[in-house]
Motif scaffolding. Structure first.
Motif, PDB file in Angstrom:
ATOM      1  N   GLU A   1     -75.366 -37.206 -13.431  1.00  0.00           N
ATOM      2  CA  GLU A   1     -75.941 -36.350 -12.378  1.00  0.00           C
ATOM      3  C   GLU A   1     -74.883 -36.058 -11.314  1.00  0.00           C
ATOM      4  O   GLU A   1     -74.744 -34.930 -10.843  1.00  0.00           O
ATOM      5  CB  GLU A   1     -77.146 -37.039 -11.698  1.00  0.00           C
TER       6      GLU A   1
ATOM      7  N   ALA B   1     -73.288 -32.420 -10.290  1.00  0.00           N
ATOM      8  CA  ALA B   1     -73.406 -31.891  -8.918  1.00  0.00           C
ATOM      9  C   ALA B   1     -72.048 -31.790  -8.227  1.00  0.00           C
ATOM     10  O   ALA B   1     -71.953 -31.355  -7.078  1.00  0.00           O
ATOM     11  CB  ALA B   1     -74.330 -32.802  -8.106  1.00  0.00           C
TER      12      ALA B   1
ATOM     13  N   HIS C   1     -67.834 -24.362  -7.599  1.00  0.00           N
ATOM     14  CA  HIS C   1     -68.389 -25.242  -8.624  1.00  0.00           C
ATOM     15  C   HIS C   1     -68.246 -24.609 -10.009  1.00  0.00           C
ATOM     16  O   HIS C   1     -67.936 -25.265 -10.983  1.00  0.00           O
ATOM     17  CB  HIS C   1     -69.866 -25.483  -8.298  1.00  0.00           C
TER      18      HIS C   1
END
Ligand SMILES: Cc1ncc(CN)c(N)n1
Length: 232
Positions: free
Chosen positions: A98, A102, A230
């Motif tokens: 996770e 992220a 990102h």
């Protein structure tokens, strides 16, 4: 004096600042806060993924097959040796899937990789190597300086062992020799540009320690900027 000796000399003040940066010193002493190292590992995995691609651009820009093969081998080594080391660190540090999903590259990691792409896409093989050489060479010099340190933290021992190894030294020496050979064959304007790439990357290497030590974030919380970096 060879081209690489000249640029190494010019970059010395900023390299000295890296040698004495608290991130590097505390890593050697074993007192570096693991939160900072954890942050570094995540940013560095991002950096290395792009570094491998820049090495592959070098392979594509090589004008003889033997050099293409060597640069492709360097890209593969980044993936198989350095990035797999980071995978081990991520497991030891409990970095979850996770967290990886992220992850957002910090401004410095984004800027440094962007600089390398710019040098690589706009230039020839000499530009590619000049931009990536501080990455090899500075880490090797740091590995040499820290190799007799015995930090209690095994992760830090492993990090030092990688960058002070004969394997890593041989890659560094190969790229130094390659850059010197290219520098002898190109124009003065090319050499000046290559020197700039080397010096800018040296600055970013220092900034990378700063980034990790200060757990750098983007100044604005704007989600669209973060989503952009990102995805890139
Ligand atoms: C930012 C940076 N520079 C250099 C290295 C050593 N390849 C690294 N892992 N990360």
């Amino acid at each position: 004096m060879s081209f690489t000796k000249e640029v190494r000399k010019k970059a010395d003040p900023i390299w000295q600042a890296s040698f004495h940066h608290p991130f590097v010193k505390e890593l050697g002493e074993g007192t570096l806060d693991l939160t900072r190292f954890r942050y570094y590992v995540m940013q560095d995995a991002y950096y290395l993924r792009h570094f491998a691609r820049v090495q592959a651009i070098g392979a594509a820009k090589s004008t003889d097959l033997a050099t293409t093969a060597r640069l492709a081998h360097h890209a593969q080594s980044t993936c198989e040796a350095e990035l797999s080391l980071h995978e081990t660190f991520a497991e030891l540090l409990g970095i979850t899937e996770e967290e990886k999903a992220a992850f957002i590259p910090a401004p410095t990691a984004y800027a440094y990789t962007s600089h390398m792409y710019r040098a690589a896409y706009e230039g020839h093989l000499g530009d590619v190597i000049a931009a990536i050489l501080p990455c090899y060479w500075l880490y090797y010099e740091i590995g040499e300086r820290l190799k007799d340190c015995k930090p209690a933290e095994p992760i830090y021992q492993k990090w030092i062992g990688t960058y002070s190894s004969d394997w890593f030294r041989s890659l560094v020496e190969e790229q130094i020799a390659r850059l010197d050979a290219i520098a002898e064959a190109v124009t003065e304007a090319d050499r000046k540009r290559m020197e700039q790439h080397f010096l800018i990357s040296s600055e970013y290497e220092y900034e990378f320690w700063e980034m990790a030590y200060r757990l750098e974030t983007w100044p604005s919380a704007r989600k669209e900027i973060q989503a952009y970096v990102h995805n890139n």
